[in-house]
Design a protein around this motif. Structure first.
Motif, PDB file in Angstrom:
ATOM      1  N   ALA A  63      14.376  38.617   8.774  1.00 28.90           N
ATOM      2  CA  ALA A  63      14.068  39.233   7.495  1.00 28.90           C
ATOM      3  C   ALA A  63      14.432  38.282   6.369  1.00 28.90           C
ATOM      4  O   ALA A  63      15.473  37.615   6.417  1.00 28.90           O
ATOM      5  N   PRO A  64      13.605  38.177   5.343  1.00 29.87           N
ATOM      6  CA  PRO A  64      13.945  37.305   4.206  1.00 29.87           C
ATOM      7  C   PRO A  64      15.162  37.848   3.474  1.00 29.87           C
ATOM      8  O   PRO A  64      15.425  39.054   3.479  1.00 29.87           O
ATOM      9  N   PRO A  65      15.939  36.967   2.846  1.00 26.67           N
ATOM     10  CA  PRO A  65      17.118  37.450   2.100  1.00 26.67           C
ATOM     11  C   PRO A  65      16.682  38.391   0.995  1.00 26.67           C
ATOM     12  O   PRO A  65      15.781  38.094   0.214  1.00 26.67           O
ATOM     13  N   SER A  66      17.321  39.535   0.950  1.00 30.44           N
ATOM     14  CA  SER A  66      16.948  40.559  -0.032  1.00 30.44           C
ATOM     15  C   SER A  66      17.609  40.278  -1.364  1.00 30.44           C
ATOM     16  O   SER A  66      18.782  39.890  -1.433  1.00 30.44           O
ATOM     17  N   SER A  67      16.849  40.461  -2.410  1.00 33.43           N
ATOM     18  CA  SER A  67      17.364  40.287  -3.759  1.00 33.43           C
ATOM     19  C   SER A  67      17.814  41.641  -4.311  1.00 33.43           C
ATOM     20  O   SER A  67      17.387  42.691  -3.835  1.00 33.43           O
TER      21      SER A  67
END
Length: 573
Positions: A63-67
């Motif tokens: 999963a992409p790093p969540s902002s």
């Protein structure tokens, strides 16, 4: 279900659906029989069903790093990552269809969300747009049936901040198995029949690929979800690498074990264990492809001047379906400070074996991003102990299997093991690229005769040109002794502080789950290839002209025999 349980599920799926090399699919791995597996014909057919069809691989996409501002339902559902499955469907040729015997190839990519089990067909590529739309519509409906929870209509506010999988949710393994069963047994083959919508009109002429270049252009347009969409010229360069490596594998002494993977049509037509027959198909198909010619130019490809047989189309479509074809990059290699500036170096410190041939070029194949992200089991240990770069040198005939299946523990396999196991069982690597290259040089000694035929191919000239070699100044390839030295670069987990070395200590630590890597000096031993992440393949090409004696000797042997016979007759008189 907790995060650890979810990670274990992902690891189980990746481990079970991990592509198996030839020596493992024959029932032997790590030098011993896998007796727990059923060996009957129906069981063997079921075990190999996914590989005998179009299944390529299953990869994990983290999963992409969540902002802090990311609160959409899509970002929340992707929090656990995805599984990416690549698949190639080859519709058998039908001579009555359009007067052509070319098979129809459909390239597919699916993604399964780890948390929600949502299945989606993200890429579909067929020879014509109408056929693509028809197959995509059918597969979208079936994927919606397989999806377990959180339908697309769910609103953003319905998603909790932290996901947990309900007990009634099917396992990730079950969803993946059902998807493969759908593709293997229930693929919409009726769309390819004469009464189908795409076969009724003038579009039927577009179903058959006009040339290999047309298929390359078609596949290049489908990789829209990759970090960098490859150009046709990039894919053509990767095909040159694939062609050289699979030809070298087919020429190896253990070709029945290491010449894998190959198109399912090859193994099914001549038998999986008949390495010589598979090797002949590989050589014939690769020769046909390059006679027809494909170069990956940007302009629209024209009709192929020569008709290819089914084996050539099968080999080309199989290469294009491999997952690392989309994201790999081929660049000119660089010589590091730890490696020799050229192959004429003669520093024999610490018994390192060197080469005396003339090195003409090096290439670097970047496969780090093309093989997916690190699985949770690797990431968990990497976060705990850290990682380090290591190198593994091998023979060129084994590079094809390693590139597609990863490094395997062959310490108990006497037929395939190249060196000993002084530090115990496992996968051996070195922190020095020069040390790893010395093992590649040693493995290149006494090559099989067929390896010279594998090198005499247009794909080698393309690769030398890509490496900056002026091929116009070279003599014909049959006038050289050719050596290719493959060195794999990988990321491995650092040894734990309590890890011990030595064969006896290694055996004592086999049950220690924390001890996945052992170290002694510049050498590392990983307990299993699952904890070795391949990132680059370095190829060094060495050419040396054959001795002039061997050039003129065959033409002068008859004259020499006549002179010798005349001298003997004169002495008898």
């Amino acid at each position: 279900m907790t995060q650890d349980a979810t990670d274990n599920e992902v690891s189980t799926v990746l481990r079970h659906f991990r592509p198996r090399p030839g020596f493992a699919s024959s029932g032997i791995e790590h030098g011993e029989l896998l007796t727990r597996r059923a060996t009957g014909p129906r069981q063997r057919q079921k075990r190999h069903r996914s590989r005998d069809r179009g299944f390529s691989s299953v990869q994990f996409i983290a999963a992409p790093p969540s902002s802090p501002s990311a609160s959409s339902s899509h970002d929340s559902r992707n929090r656990g990552g995805k599984l990416r499955l690549t698949y190639l469907h080859v519709e058998a040729p039908n001579d009555d269809r359009n007067g052509s015997s070319s098979a129809i190839c459909v390239f597919l990519t699916f993604e399964i969300e780890v948390i929600t089990r949502w299945v989606e067909c993200v890429q579909c590529s067929a020879p014509c747009q109408s056929l693509t739309d028809a197959i995509k519509s059918y597969l979208d409906d079936r994927c919606n049936e397989l999806s377990a929870c959180y339908p697309p209509s769910t609103t953003e506010n319905s998603f909790p901040s932290t996901f947990t999988t309900a007990a009634s949710t099917p396992s990730l393994f079950l969803v993946t198995s059902q998807l493969l069963q759908l593709l293997n047994n229930d693929f919409p083959t009726s769309l390819f029949r004469g009464d189908a919508i795409v076969m009724k009109s003038s579009l039927s002429q577009q179903v058959v690929e006009p040339s290999p270049d047309a298929m390359i252009h078609r596949v290049a347009k489908t990789f829209v979800r990759r970090p960098k969409q490859p150009s046709p010229a990039t894919i053509a360069a990767l095909l040159d690498v694939q062609m050289l490596l699979v030809r070298c594998a087919a020429a190896g002494r253990n070709r029945s074990e290491i010449c894998a993977p190959v198109p399912a049509e090859f193994a099914n037509s001549v038998g999986r264990d008949d390495g010589d027959a598979v090797a002949r198909l590989v050589f014939e198909a690769s020769n046909q492809l390059y006679i027809c010619g494909f170069h990956g130019e940007e302009q629209q490809p024209q009709q192929c001047p020569r008709r290819l047989d089914t084996a050539a189309w099968s080999l080309l479509s199989f290469f294009l379906s491999l997952p690392w074809t989309a994201g790999s990059q081929l660049t000119t290699g660089t010589v590091t400070d730890d490696s020799a500036k050229n192959s004429n170096w003669n520093d024999d410190d610490n018994g390192i074996k060197t080469s005396s041939k003339t090195r003409v070029g090096t290439l670097r194949l970047d496969i780090g991003t093309a093989l997916g992200d690190a699985p949770p089991a690797f990431s968990r240990r990497a976060n705990q102990y850290g990682t380090i770069q290591a190198y593994h040198g091998t023979k060129i005939s084994s590079a094809w299997s390693i590139l597609n299946h990863g490094l395997r523990n062959l310490s108990r396999n006497d037929a395939l093991r190249q060196n000993g196991a002084m530090m115990g069982e496992g996968v051996y690597l070195s922190s020095s690229r020069r040390v790893a290259e010395s093992f590649a040089i040693k493995a290149a000694e006494r090559p099989p005769r067929a390896l010279a035929s594998a090198f005499r191919h247009e794909c080698l000239l393309h690769l030398l040109c890509h490496a900056g070699v002026d091929i116009a100044s070279l003599d014909p390839l049959d006038g050289y002794d050719i050596v290719c030295l493959p060195v794999f670069e990988a990321t491995i987990v650092k040894p734990s502080p309590t890890a011990t070395t030595g064969e006896e200590d290694a055996l004592n630590n086999e049950s220690n789950d924390n001890c996945t890597t052992r170290q002694e000096g510049k050498y590392f031993v990983c307990a299993d290839g699952e904890f070795v992440r391949l990132t680059n393949l370095h190829l060094a090409f060495e050419l040396s002209k054959k001795s002039n004696v061997w050039r003129w000797l065959p033409s002068r042997i008859p004259v020499s025999l006549i002179v010798l016979l005349a001298a003997m007759l004169w002495m008898v008189r």
